[in-house]
Design a protein around this motif. Structure first.
Motif, PDB file in Angstrom:
ATOM      1  N   ASN A 182       1.272   1.538  -8.529  1.00  0.00           N
ATOM      2  CA  ASN A 182       0.816   0.933  -7.250  1.00  0.00           C
ATOM      3  C   ASN A 182      -0.261  -0.110  -7.575  1.00  0.00           C
ATOM      4  OD1 ASN A 182      -0.188   0.261  -4.613  1.00  0.00           O
ATOM      5  ND2 ASN A 182       1.398   1.459  -4.028  1.00  0.00           N
TER       6      ASN A 182
ATOM      7  N   SER B 135       0.760  -1.258   0.055  1.00  0.00           N
ATOM      8  CA  SER B 135      -0.007  -0.032   0.117  1.00  0.00           C
ATOM      9  C   SER B 135       0.787   1.254   0.084  1.00  0.00           C
ATOM     10  CB  SER B 135      -0.914   0.100   1.175  1.00  0.00           C
ATOM     11  OG  SER B 135      -0.106   0.099   2.463  1.00  0.00           O
ATOM     12  N   THR B 136       0.472   2.295  -0.194  1.00  0.00           N
ATOM     13  CA  THR B 136       1.066   3.526  -0.497  1.00  0.00           C
ATOM     14  C   THR B 136       1.439   4.082   0.873  1.00  0.00           C
ATOM     15  OG1 THR B 136      -1.176   4.858  -0.028  1.00  0.00           O
ATOM     16  CG2 THR B 136      -0.320   4.634  -2.300  1.00  0.00           C
ATOM     17  N   THR B 137       1.101   3.330   2.218  1.00  0.00           N
ATOM     18  CA  THR B 137       1.275   3.750   3.316  1.00  0.00           C
ATOM     19  C   THR B 137       2.988   3.045   3.601  1.00  0.00           C
ATOM     20  OG1 THR B 137       0.604   1.913   4.188  1.00  0.00           O
ATOM     21  CG2 THR B 137      -0.890   4.141   4.144  1.00  0.00           C
TER      22      THR B 137
ATOM     23  N   SER C  14      11.191   4.844  -2.255  1.00  0.00           N
ATOM     24  CA  SER C  14      10.346   5.037  -3.330  1.00  0.00           C
ATOM     25  C   SER C  14      10.071   6.179  -4.140  1.00  0.00           C
ATOM     26  CB  SER C  14       8.702   4.803  -2.377  1.00  0.00           C
ATOM     27  OG  SER C  14       8.650   3.734  -1.470  1.00  0.00           O
TER      28      SER C  14
ATOM     29  N   GLU D  38       5.262   3.427   1.293  1.00  0.00           N
ATOM     30  CA  GLU D  38       6.019   4.128   0.482  1.00  0.00           C
ATOM     31  C   GLU D  38       6.916   5.002   1.364  1.00  0.00           C
ATOM     32  OE1 GLU D  38       3.948   5.943  -2.764  1.00  0.00           O
ATOM     33  OE2 GLU D  38       3.108   4.055  -3.358  1.00  0.00           O
TER      34      GLU D  38
ATOM     35  N   LYS E 153      10.414   6.372  -7.953  1.00  0.00           N
ATOM     36  CA  LYS E 153       9.510   6.810  -9.003  1.00  0.00           C
ATOM     37  C   LYS E 153      10.003   7.996  -9.927  1.00  0.00           C
ATOM     38  CE  LYS E 153       5.564   7.024  -5.424  1.00  0.00           C
ATOM     39  NZ  LYS E 153       4.911   7.799  -4.694  1.00  0.00           N
TER      40      LYS E 153
END
Length: 490
Positions: free
Chosen positions: A418, A399-401, A407, A403, A411
């Motif tokens: 994601n 999950s984005t949490t 990360s 990152e 990117k």
């Protein structure tokens, strides 16, 4: 704001024309554009029906009937002037839902859909059909908690985490549930928060559920939240209690095995993982065949994470990886095919742009990134020197949490995707749309792997690399990339 009002008018026109309009005049690009517009309306007017109504029609057009049904129910729930102007469309949509109930295979989604519709059913009508509704029931405050509750479970079944939590929160807010059903809503919220990475909220929801129902699923949710927070010994204690109370639930045993491994008790974790498989096998008649194979594959996947930490388990490891491979082949048959000579005839030099994808949950502060970041930097240098470019795509499976600053670096060096909230079929389709030539797995059987997605063969060449120093056993994995230290000669 004027743009949003214009957008609502556009959706109004879209709904008036219904699916015949979509089918005859809209290509895939325009359908995607409609999806974006519908989502924008929902974000800005979350208590109005227009956006949900449009999404329901779009999903119906795409034959994604569970998604159509969930959004149709949301449109029904948020009755407003827009929906009142389209009562005939609403009745058509309800008839569609009625048909879905009649034809859909037995599933948890169907159960919650039926329960939702029963609340709207006009009990004075003796037809016995769900297509006859009393819409006045929507405005009965005694019904709203039931509608939101069932809709939360429907969204959960189709993987829409944020809408699941939203409707579970609304269901609880009416304070109309009995203790048992309120505890279920709290567990659902805890599970969604665990998925979103909001672990403190997940723990709080679980503890509230346990206060109401000490022997319910709150114990499992609490154990998951505690383990994810690093409170591992407390997690083992809670999950052990959950296994005593719910000994017939394979998930509690799997979570306990995982927690045991996290405190260094690999041999105990191995034994508990065996119990999980025994419990699941004993209850296989509770699943349809395909779901059973998928669930059993997940149990063996956990075993394969534990086995390398145990003494003298080489034979078991080989047996388990064979079992996993067989189960994956049954439940996730290859979806995409390629020219059998692709590897022989497709020369890298002839491709103007080579697209390479990497799939991992470790695109963050992790040892794998010591290797991977250097590779990305070298590929970028190559692109600066050569006419033939290498385009890099990274597919994050957490999950984005999760990152972080690493990360963010990755990117900048790749096309970032994601795929945490995408199921295996959706993730595979995303990779297909990106037209990846070579796809690398950087996880093997470690946490948040997507080997089931690799079984679908979303890329013509698939390679297992760092992150797992051994075979995956997946038939659609073409190569294992290693050196003499990982795979000694002979």
């Amino acid at each position: 704001m004027n743009d949003l009002i214009d957008l609502q008018k556009f959706l109004d026109n879209f709904v008036d024309n219904d699916l015949n309009f979509v089918a005859t005049n809209f290509d895939d690009e325009k359908v995607n554009n409609l999806f974006q517009k519908s989502q924008l309306v929902i974000e800005n007017f979350p208590q109005q029906s227009a956006g949900f109504f449009a999404l329901a029609l779009l999903y119906k057009h795409l034959q994604k009937y569970d998604f159509a049904a969930a959004n149709a129910c949301a449109a029904i729930l948020f009755v407003d002037d827009f929906l009142n102007k389209n009562k005939q469309k609403l009745l058509n949509l309800l008839t569609f839902l009625d048909g879905l109930v009649a034809t859909k295979e037995n599933s948890k989604f169907k159960t919650h859909l039926i329960n939702f519709l029963k609340v709207l059913y006009d009990e004075n009508n003796n037809s016995g059909k769900f297509s006859y509704f009393s819409l006045n029931n929507l405005f009965n405050q005694d019904n709203l908690h039931k509608l939101h509750g069932n809709l939360a479970f429907m969204y959960c079944q189709i993987g829409d985490i944020n809408k699941t939590k939203k409707h579970a929160d609304l269901a609880i807010s009416y304070d109309k549930f009995d203790g048992y059903h309120k505890s279920l809503m709290l567990v659902l919220n805890s599970n969604m928060c665990n998925v979103l990475g909001d672990l403190i909220s997940a723990e709080n929801y679980a503890r509230q559920s346990i206060k109401i129902n000490p022997k319910g699923d709150g114990l499992l949710s609490l154990g998951i939240a505690l383990n994810a927070q690093g409170k591992r010994f407390e997690a083992v204690q809670i999950l052990s209690k959950a296994c005593e109370i719910q000994a017939n639930n394979h998930q509690t045993w799997e979570r306990l095995a995982w927690a045991m491994l996290n405190i260094g008790e690999a041999e105990m974790a191995y034994k508990i993982a065996n119990v999980a498989i025994e419990v699941l096998t004993k209850n296989k008649n509770n699943f349809d065949k395909n779901l059973y194979y998928k669930t059993l594959a997940d149990s063996y996947s956990l075993h394969l994470l534990i086995d390398p930490y145990c003494e003298n388990k080489k034979a078991d490891f080989i047996n388990n990886i064979t079992m996993y491979s067989n189960l994956i082949s049954k439940s996730y048959p290859q979806q995409y095919s390629y020219d059998s000579n692709y590897k022989k005839t497709t020369k890298i030099q002839t491709l103007k742009t080579l697209k390479i994808g990497f799939v991992s949950g470790d695109f963050r502060h992790h040892v794998v990134m010591f290797f991977f970041k250097k590779l990305l930097q070298e590929l970028q240098k190559n692109n600066a020197k050569n006419a033939n470019k290498i385009e890099v795509f990274t597919y994050m499976t957490k999950s984005t949490t999760n990152e972080d600053s690493v990360s963010e670096e990755i990117k900048k060096l790749s096309h970032w995707r994601n795929i945490y909230n995408l199921d295996d079929n959706q993730a595979a389709e995303k990779i297909r749309q990106d037209e990846i030539n070579i796809l690398f797995d950087l996880s093997g059987y470690t946490l948040n792997h997507r080997l089931k997605m690799f079984a679908l063969k979303p890329a013509p060449i698939q390679i297992s690399w760092i992150g797992w120093l051994g075979t995956t056993g997946i038939p659609t994995m073409d190569y294992f990339l290693a050196d003499e230290f990982c795979v000694p000669v002979g």
